[in-house]
Structure formats: C-alpha cells, structure tokens
Enzyme design. Structure first.
Site, short mmCIF file in Angstrom:
data_model
loop_
_atom_site.label_atom_id
_atom_site.label_comp_id
_atom_site.label_asym_id
_atom_site.label_seq_id
_atom_site.Cartn_x
_atom_site.Cartn_y
_atom_site.Cartn_z
N GLU A 105 -5.30 -8.39 -0.90
CA GLU A 105 -5.96 -8.16 0.40
C GLU A 105 -7.42 -7.87 0.15
O GLU A 105 -7.76 -6.98 -0.63
CB GLU A 105 -5.36 -6.97 1.14
CG GLU A 105 -4.08 -7.24 1.86
CD GLU A 105 -3.66 -6.11 2.78
OE1 GLU A 105 -4.53 -5.52 3.46
OE2 GLU A 105 -2.46 -5.81 2.80
N GLU A 110 0.84 -1.21 0.00
CA GLU A 110 0.00 0.00 0.00
C GLU A 110 0.87 1.26 0.00
O GLU A 110 0.85 2.06 0.93
CB GLU A 110 -0.94 0.00 1.20
CG GLU A 110 -1.91 -1.17 1.15
CD GLU A 110 -2.99 -1.13 2.22
OE1 GLU A 110 -2.74 -0.53 3.28
OE2 GLU A 110 -4.06 -1.70 2.01
C1 BG6 Z 1 -4.43 -2.85 4.88
C2 BG6 Z 1 -3.05 -3.21 5.38
O1 BG6 Z 1 -4.54 -1.47 4.85
O2 BG6 Z 1 -5.52 -3.19 5.64
C3 BG6 Z 1 -3.01 -4.31 6.42
O3 BG6 Z 1 -2.18 -3.55 4.33
C4 BG6 Z 1 -4.17 -4.11 7.37
O4 BG6 Z 1 -1.76 -4.27 7.05
C5 BG6 Z 1 -5.46 -4.24 6.59
O5 BG6 Z 1 -4.14 -4.99 8.44
C6 BG6 Z 1 -6.70 -4.12 7.44
O6 BG6 Z 1 -6.67 -2.94 8.18
P1 BG6 Z 1 -6.75 -2.93 9.77
O7 BG6 Z 1 -6.38 -1.57 10.16
O8 BG6 Z 1 -8.15 -3.28 10.10
O9 BG6 Z 1 -5.79 -3.96 10.25
#
Ligand code: BG6
Length: 525
Positions: free
Chosen positions: A411, A215
């Site tokens: 993701e 990201e």
């Molecule tokens: C993404 C990141 O933004 O979202 C991860 O690459 C992150 O590292 C994931 O864990 C989910 O976000 P969060 O803040 O709920 O963990």
C-alpha cells in the site's frame, strides 16, 4: 500538496539486489519478476453487502462520518453497541458507504479487464470473511461466496495477474463482534483457523501469495477496526489497552496458525504479515527525543518482531510491566508463534511521523490512523498527511536491516480530490465519451516514492513488489469518503453513493501502464 515539493532526482542506478533470487532486471532498476500491481480491500471496493449469502461485517455498520478536522480521525472509526444496533436496524446502503463501495461485486469482470489493460502482474485484494462464513461460526462455508472468489482468481490468472490475498482486512463477520467480543475472545482463533484452512485449501494453485492480517498494528490504534472490539468503558482499575493487547495476541496466534496452514496445504505458496509501517523521526536532536522516537519505532516493530522472529521483544514486555498490562497466554502459544513465522514482510507506507517528549511544543497534523506532530520539513496532502518519499527508502532499509526477509510494499498512494472533466454525448453508435481525469499530482507522488524504492533496491534491499493503494477509487477506511480518491481508475460515484459507477481511466492509469511496461524505467523520463 499544500506546499511545493521539489523533486530530488535520484541518480539512475544499476540496482544490485542483495540476493541471487532477486537480481536487478534488465530494464528499469527493479528485479526481474517484480510484482507490479494495485491494492484494495473487500469492504472498501465490493459492495453487494447483503448478496450472495454474505453476512454483515464490522465495516457494513460504520456510517458515513467525515471530519472537517482530519487530525481527529480516530473518532470516525469507532463503534459502540448503540451505533451497531442502529446500523443493523437500517436496511439498504444509504448512509453506510462501505455497503455499496465501488460496486466491484457486480462489475468485477470489467474491472479485471481494466487491470489487465493496465498491465498489472499482481492484484492485492482481500476476501470478505463474512462471504465465506456469514456469521463466522457457521457449520459450513457459504458455497456462493467461495465461488465468487474462485471465479475472480481464475480470471485474474487467465489475464496474467497474480492474486495477492489478505485473509482479514477490517471485515470480520459482525456476529463475531457482537456475540464474541471480537478478537478479545480467544475462541475466535479457532474460527479464523477454520476460515483460513477453508480458503487456502479451496484456492490452492490459484493463490500463491497470502497475507494474514492487514495492518495488524491497527488493533492497538483502533481496536474496533483492527480487532472488532467495541468501545466500552474498561473495568475500574483496568488499563483499556489491556483488551487491545489481548486481542492482538490472539491475532498473532491466529496468524501463526494460518502461516502453518498455507505451508502445509500449498508448499508452492508464500505467506506474509502486513504492517502499517509508522516511521517515527525525532522532533529534535535532543537525546530524549531520539530515544522517544526509537521507542515508538520499536513499538511499531512489535508486530513484525512477533510475526518474523516469532517472539515478543523486550521493549513491549517492559512496557506491559510498567503499565500493569497482563496479556494472558496459553502454555503452547510461545511455541506456536515461533513455529508460524512468515516468509516475507508486506507493509503500507503513506507517511512518516514525529516523536518528541514535549509534543505540546509543536503543532499537529492529520495522518493514517492517527495524527502526528507536524514535521516542518515536509509538505502535507489535502488530508494533512506528511508527504515524505525519502521516508520510504528509510523504512525499506530499516526493515531489511532488522529482519533480512523479502519486503513487499502493498500500500502506497495519494488520497486526493480529482476533477472529472468531459462528458458523454449521444447513444449507441453515436456515443462519444470524452471523460477524463488529469491527475499529475498522483503521478508525481508515484514517481517520487518509487525513485526512493529504487534507491533502496540499489542499497541492497530485497524488494518483491509494489501494489499502489486503490487502483480503482474506493471508500476510505477512515473517513468513508469516495471523494478522497486513491485510484488510477475513477469511479463515478460521490460520498452518498450517487453516480453511474462508470469507470474512467485517469491520466495516472496510462502512466502506470508505462511504469509496468518499462519495469520502472519510466521513472527517469
Ligand atoms: C490503510 C488501510 O491504513 O490506509 C486501507 O489498510 C486504507 O484500508 C488506507 O484505505 C488509506 O487510508 P484511508 O483512511 O484514507 O482510506
């Protein structure tokens, strides 16, 4: 979800993929060889923060800060000189969840067996830079750290799982933050280059899929998390975004060098960029809102423009001029960016956002990395994130139309509160374990998003794979919670790091297994 969302069943499709190398598979509607996996980051899963010669990383000094109001997420991720000094003076793991995380560092062998049981063909993970170069500028790499990942990659491959490896996922060595000023310092480029060459060379033949920066757009949103830039007051008259853009430029140059290293060291390997794709919808059909949404989207695309096309866009150059931002570039930088373009785009997709020239007319809701105007057409998750499966199809088509390079969803997933039911009784031969997690909401999330991904494949998008975020429950990047659970495998630990750390397969684990077995055909059940 806080409101009901009806499933819009997609028509079953015989996907016709856009190019010969990625035809639709015989089963399901995803291409043959589609990479099905889960995703994690070292700082959110490993623990063992001070073992094996590892140095402190920027994530190890973020204390447990959670928010009642998830709209104000950015305050959770910042670091100041004082907060870092306090953290460094605090030994142990208490109060710093990413130091213990999911204890994967000690349990990786059993975890890989679970991944294999799920049938994964890919596992996205990151290397903690501070395991390899504990301070970032050490004369020699840390052999114990290199061996740790070597064993992990070897075992994954033995189990038929392709490692997909992020070089940098919010875990820069802390020494580079405190002594160099993070990515704002150009000297960090050469240190990263050495790190990249070390790992790509060492893992040649073991890792075929590399991602440079997770990201990468986070540097503009959360300069500490994305760029290791500590919050300080900007000099009078200097736009604080100046430092973030400078840090980002250094990361782009570093990424371009890493791409060239991968291509040179291992011609069999492929390397991608990684974008948090933040799709902005106009709040209304007022052309001013539409143009604002277009601008916001183009500013998100700045990152892929540089990493895929090899140059900054007109949109961002004009933005810099208008804002008086002056990004210093060395004479060779433009050529480096042009020569170091990636082979594919990987991205995260959790939600869509809304743009308006009059945001005050609308309410706000929480979000990934920052909050957004509430979209009245969309339900939200427990953490206030828009639930928007169709947005994934929109995003896939948009990226494909703009760049025409293969795409990889690395993701996507639902952060939710899970309830562990059942218990363990007896010991030894008498031991009975009835623990389970019934998480139909997570399966529903996957079904709805993957149906839309399948639609995009039918639209002609070349999609390489899908790695669900979490896999194993892990510590949230923003709220540092373990109890904001993303996994298909439950980790028995709470937000304070208390628990057995046992792994328990959730119902979604068994569904995911069938998803992979059927190459997506289970989406029609
Ligand atoms: C993404 C990141 O933004 O979202 C991860 O690459 C992150 O590292 C994931 O864990 C989910 O976000 P969060 O803040 O709920 O963990």
């Amino acid at each position: 979800m806080t409101s009901d969302h009806s499933t819009r069943a997609s028509s079953a499709t015989d996907a016709a993929a856009a190019t010969d190398p990625a035809p639709a598979g015989a089963t399901g509607a995803f291409p043959d060889g589609f990479l099905w996996g889960i995703a994690s980051a070292a700082n959110q899963i490993e623990g063992g923060f001070d073992e094996g010669g590892k140095g402190l990383s920027q994530a190890d000094v973020i204390p447990f800060r959670t928010a009642r109001d998830y709209v104000d997420i950015s305050s959770l991720m910042k670091a100041t000189d004082a907060s870092i000094a306090e953290a460094v003076a605090t030994p142990g793991t208490a109060g710093y969840p990413k130091r213990s995380a999911s204890d994967h560092y000690h349990r990786w062998e059993a975890d890989v067996e679970l991944f294999a049981e799920a049938g994964l063909t890919a596992y996205r993970m990151s290397i903690a830079w501070s395991r390899i170069f504990p301070n970032g500028d050490d004369a020699e790499p840390n052999e114990e750290g290199l061996v740790f990942y070597e064993r992990l990659f070897t075992r994954l491959r033995e189990r038929g799982i392709e490692p997909v490896v992020t070089m940098s996922h919010y875990e820069m060595p802390l020494h580079l933050v405190t002594e160099y000023g993070g990515w704002a310092n150009r000297d960090v480029i050469a240190l990263f280059e050495r790190y990249a060459r070390t790992i790509v060379t060492r893992y040649r033949g073991l890792v075929r899929w590399w991602l440079t920066f997770n990201e990468i757009n986070t540097t503009l949103i959360e300069p500490y998390t994305g760029g290791g830039v500590v919050e300080r007051e900007a000099a009078p008259g200097v736009d604080p975004r100046q430092t973030s853009y400078q840090a980002l430029h250094h990361q782009f140059v570093a990424s371009a060098r890493a791409v060239r290293i991968v291509h040179e060291v291992d011609p069999e390997a492929r390397v991608g960029c990684m974008l948090a794709r933040m799709a902005h919808y106009p709040a209304s059909s007022d052309p001013a809102d539409v143009v604002k949404a277009q601008f916001d989207n183009n500013m998100n695309f700045v990152h892929t423009d540089v990493q895929v096309r090899g140059d900054y866009s007109g949109t961002v150059r004009r933005f810099w001029r208008d804002q008086g931002i002056d990004v210093r570039m060395e004479p060779g930088d433009a050529a480096e960016l042009a020569a170091g373009t990636v082979d594919f785009i990987s991205f995260s997709y959790y939600m869509s956002l809304v743009s308006s020239v009059s945001p005050e007319k609308y309410g706000a809701t929480g979000g990934n990395l920052f909050s957004t105007i509430k979209n009245p057409h969309l339900p939200t998750t427990e953490w206030g994130w828009h639930f928007d499966p169709e947005g994934l199809r929109y995003v896939l088509n948009g990226l494909w139309d703009r760049y025409q390079v293969p795409l990889f969803i690395v993701e996507n997933g639902l952060g939710a509160t899970d309830e562990l039911v059942g218990q363990v009784t007896g010991e030894g031969d008498e031991r009975v374990d009835t623990r389970a997690v019934h998480d139909p909401y997570r399966v529903d999330y996957f079904v709805q998003h993957l149906r839309q991904a399948r639609e995009a494949v039918a639209d002609g998008v070349e999609l390489m794979g899908y790695t669900a975020w979490g896999g194993l429950d892990l510590v949230s990047a923003s709220t540092s919670q373990m109890t904001k659970r993303y996994g298909i495998i439950y980790v028995d630990a709470d937000d304070a790091g208390v628990g057995s750390y046992d792994r328990i397969r959730k119902d979604s684990f068994f569904w995911y297994q069938r998803l992979i077995e059927t190459n997506g055909a289970v989406l029609d059940d």
